[in-house]
Design an enzyme around this catalytic site. Structure first.
Site, PDB file in Angstrom:
ATOM      1  N   CYS A 140     -16.670  -3.474  -5.990  1.00 56.76           N
ATOM      2  CA  CYS A 140     -15.219  -3.264  -6.156  1.00 56.76           C
ATOM      3  C   CYS A 140     -14.508  -4.581  -6.456  1.00 56.76           C
ATOM      4  O   CYS A 140     -13.659  -4.654  -7.358  1.00 56.76           O
ATOM      5  CB  CYS A 140     -14.654  -2.631  -4.895  1.00 56.76           C
ATOM      6  SG  CYS A 140     -15.222  -3.403  -3.369  1.00 56.76           S
ATOM      7  N   HIS A 220      -8.580  -4.355  -0.471  1.00 54.63           N
ATOM      8  CA  HIS A 220      -8.727  -5.812  -0.502  1.00 54.63           C
ATOM      9  C   HIS A 220      -7.471  -6.387  -1.176  1.00 54.63           C
ATOM     10  O   HIS A 220      -6.773  -5.686  -1.904  1.00 54.63           O
ATOM     11  CB  HIS A 220      -9.902  -6.240  -1.382  1.00 54.63           C
ATOM     12  CG  HIS A 220     -11.223  -5.633  -1.039  1.00 54.63           C
ATOM     13  ND1 HIS A 220     -11.847  -5.803   0.178  1.00 54.63           N
ATOM     14  CD2 HIS A 220     -12.078  -4.889  -1.782  1.00 54.63           C
ATOM     15  CE1 HIS A 220     -13.025  -5.177   0.163  1.00 54.63           C
ATOM     16  NE2 HIS A 220     -13.184  -4.613  -0.999  1.00 54.63           N
TER      17      HIS A 220
END
Ligand code: NAD
Length: 341
Positions: A140, A220
């Protein structure tokens, strides 16, 4: 129709299965679980044939009214291509099975580049994946980095990248990981592995990364600095970002300045599971100092951004759609990825 099997029906696997089902040119022929769980019920509810790693456990599933279609090995034989979404480090052990039946396979970012000797991101190297037997969709974080770095590099030019990843401690459904009260330097050494992972797709990019883990589950956050080869303005960069369907611009007027507000927004616009498939780039953070020093913050939804890339990777490897632009448009339309800005 491309027959897809998803080996490992967890956080990424269940999203990939739903995204595959939404495509006009693909179908799910099976998904797999190791033991009875809530996700096994969901697979059954969605109508995905469920296969299991250890056929001796069939009775345990059937006792709770979950029907089992067969073993993982049987599932592999029925597929044109397998998406291996088992936990990092497990997927590489399944390679023998894919080799045994000469099946194309895709691994996710928990495996190293070595597993497939080819790492993928749709907007960077789609055509290199055409017809391949094996590929790995990068993690990711690497996906989020590659999308923005490649775009800026191909139009303005990038001399050097420095990036810090503030990483979520666990996924929302994962109760076994942390931290719950710490900022963990992970790794404590600099650079982190993310930079070399970017280079598995963009080998010419000069990049240094660092990373830490914080007590959050939603997304994140990246702090990104790119030293540009040519002068650019903030307005130019914003217009450029708007041309990329998987770079979402979070406009100042939205008032969104956090991952929690962003997740609330993606839930409110009725994205499945509140998924943000794009990089969430904060417009107000985009700054250019001295004409060539670009800074920005971007949120990366760890559970979602690799899912659409996996769909494009399937299409490229099967070889019918030759252009990234075409595949990305089909994928986006099918899952409902429309602009968030
Ligand atoms: P997960 O633990 O949520 O799901 C993995 C699933 O695989 C589980 O359902 C598990 O029961 C099943 N499984 C375990 N061993 C198996 C086996 N031998 N055969 C078949 N199934 C098996 O993991 P995840 O987070 O979905 O991660 C999958 C891959 O995606 C990993 O490579 C990971 O690094 C990568 N990835 C994860 C994230 C994330 O944030 N969760 C983001 C990007 C990439």
């Amino acid at each position: 129709m491309i027959k897809v099997a998803v080996n490992g029906y967890g956080t990424i696997g269940k999203r990939v299965a739903d995204a595959v089902s939404a495509q006009p040119d693909m179908e799910i022929i099976g998904v797999s679980k190791t033991r009875p769980s809530a996700e096994a019920f969901i697979a059954q509810k969605r109508g995905y044939p469920l296969y299991i790693t250890d056929i001796a456990k069939k009775k345990a599933f059937e006792e709770i009214d979950i029907l089992i279609a067969g073993s993982v090995e049987e599932m592999i034989q029925k597929a044109d291509i397998v998406v291996d979404a088992t936990p990092g480090g497990v997927g590489i052990n399944n390679k023998v099975l894919y080799e045994k039946y000469s099946k194309k396979a895709i691994w996710e970012g928990g495996e190293g580049h070595k597993v497939a000797e080819f790492s993928f991101n749709a907007s960077c190297n789609y055509t290199e994946a055409i017809g391949r037997q094996y590929a790995r969709v990068v993690s990711c974080n690497t996906t989020g980095l590659c999308r923005i770095i490649n775009l800026i590099d191909s139009v303005i030019g990038v001399k050097k990248v420095r990036a810090t990843m503030i990483r979520r401690g666990s996924d929302p459904g994962d109760v076994k990981r942390g931290p719950i009260d710490a900022i963990v330097l992970n790794p404590v050494t600099i650079p982190s592995h993310h930079g070399s992972d970017v280079q598995s797709i963009l080998p010419h990019i000069n990049i240094v990364t660092s990373a830490m883990i914080v007590p959050t589950t939603l997304m994140h956050m990246h702090f990104l600095n790119m030293e540009l080869k040519n002068f650019a303005t903030k307005e130019q960069v914003i217009e450029l970002i708007k041309t990329h369907s998987r770079l979402g611009l979070i406009e100042k007027s939205s008032g969104i300045t956090s991952t929690s507000q962003l997740k609330e927004y993606t839930s409110d616009i009725l994205r499945p599971r509140g998924d943000l498939w794009e990089n969430g780039i904060f417009e107000d953070s985009i700054s250019i100092l001295d004409g060539t020093d670009l800074y920005l913050f971007q949120a990366i939804h760890q559970e979602a951004d690799v899912v659409v890339e996996t769909i494009d990777c399937i299409r490229a490897m099967m070889g019918d759609v030759k252009s990234a632009v075409e595949s990305i448009a089909i994928t986006n339309k099918a899952v409902g990825l429309t602009t968030i800005h």
